[in-house]
Design an enzyme around this catalytic site. Structure first.
Site, PDB file in Angstrom:
ATOM      1  CG  ASP A  14      -9.369 -10.575   8.170  1.00 46.09           C
ATOM      2  OD1 ASP A  14      -8.690  -9.965   6.758  1.00 46.09           O
ATOM      3  OD2 ASP A  14      -9.644 -10.499   8.954  1.00 46.09           O
ATOM      4  CD  GLU A  61      -4.744   0.772  10.560  1.00 48.79           C
ATOM      5  OE1 GLU A  61      -6.244   0.891   9.248  1.00 48.79           O
ATOM      6  OE2 GLU A  61      -4.829   1.800  11.136  1.00 48.79           O
ATOM      7  CG  ASN A  62      -5.221  -3.426   4.273  1.00 43.64           C
ATOM      8  OD1 ASN A  62      -5.977  -3.193   3.680  1.00 43.64           O
ATOM      9  ND2 ASN A  62      -4.373  -3.874   5.423  1.00 43.64           N
TER      10      ASN A  62
END
Length: 238
Positions: A14, A61-62
């Site tokens: 991240d 979800e990206n």
């Protein structure tokens, strides 16, 4: 280091976008820089003879990110795979891909399959690249496969246990992670390996992924070495 080492490390990489924005750069530059950290950590795992490294490259979800960023990520992934596959193979790395491949381009799917076939006999390190994956998706998909197997008469209802269920997950055949690392200060697992992380040691750092180097990796390993893994039991001192 003389302390104990994890055999399977799972990483949520991240902070690429935040790293770039903090430098006044487009977010895509952060993703490019993040590839250097990937190479560093792969080399660290090889040097320390760690068996398996799972990298969360793209979550289900990206897809909600801007189309331009998603397209760039897919192209970057394809380009990196083409460029690095020979080197990975020469270093004895076995490539595996976890996640739902169906929404990916046919070109990318073929490149992934070819990479798996080329490296299937390598034994120095399993590099598990997790693409278009969600922990809930994995569990629901496994449940559907399990139900179908029971309905087909290939498995009895009372034969189902945790070990059997795990064989229907997309990570079947892989050990559960010993250590989970997430960079960039986010204190959550974000729908990653929900089943597999049940007894995994969690390590969080504020360092953005492009700045996660050999030293930061060493700090994570040192932290892991100080943990008492109980797997739901009490320690002898208690």
């Amino acid at each position: 280091m003389n302390h104990k080492l994890p055999q399977h490390i799972a990483v949520v990489m991240d902070g690429n976008g935040r790293w770039a924005e903090s430098r006044g750069l487009p977010r895509v530059e952060g993703h490019k820089a993040g590839l250097d950290s990937v190479k560093k950590i792969i080399n660290c795992c090889l040097e320390k003879k760690i068996s398996c490294l799972s990298l969360f490259a793209f979550s289900s979800e990206n897809w909600s990110r801007p189309v331009t960023e998603v397209n760039f990520l897919m192209e970057l992934f394809l380009e990196a795979l083409r460029k690095e596959i020979d080197d990975l193979n020469q270093h004895g790395i076995r490539l595996k891909f976890t996640g739902d491949r169906e929404p990916l381009s046919q070109v990318l799917q073929k490149q992934m399959s070819d990479a798996e076939a080329l490296t299937k006999n390598n034994q120095q390190l399993i590099l598990n690249v997790v693409v278009n994956y969600g922990g809930k998706w994995d569990i629901v998909t496994a449940a559907r496969k399990l139900i179908r197997t029971v309905l087909d008469g290939k498995l009895a209802y009372d034969e189902i246990n945790e070990a059997v269920f795990a064989q229907f997950l997309d990570t079947k055949g892989m050990p559960e992670p010993d250590l989970f690392i997430r960079t960039s200060g986010e204190l959550r697992i974000s729908n990653f390996f929900l089943w597999q992380l049940a007894y995994t040691e969690l390590y969080f750092t504020d360092v953005h992924w492009p700045d996660f180097n050999e030293h930061e990796f060493e700090l994570a390993l040192i932290s892991f070495s100080k943990r008492a893994r109980r797997f739901g039991q009490i320690s002898q001192s208690e």
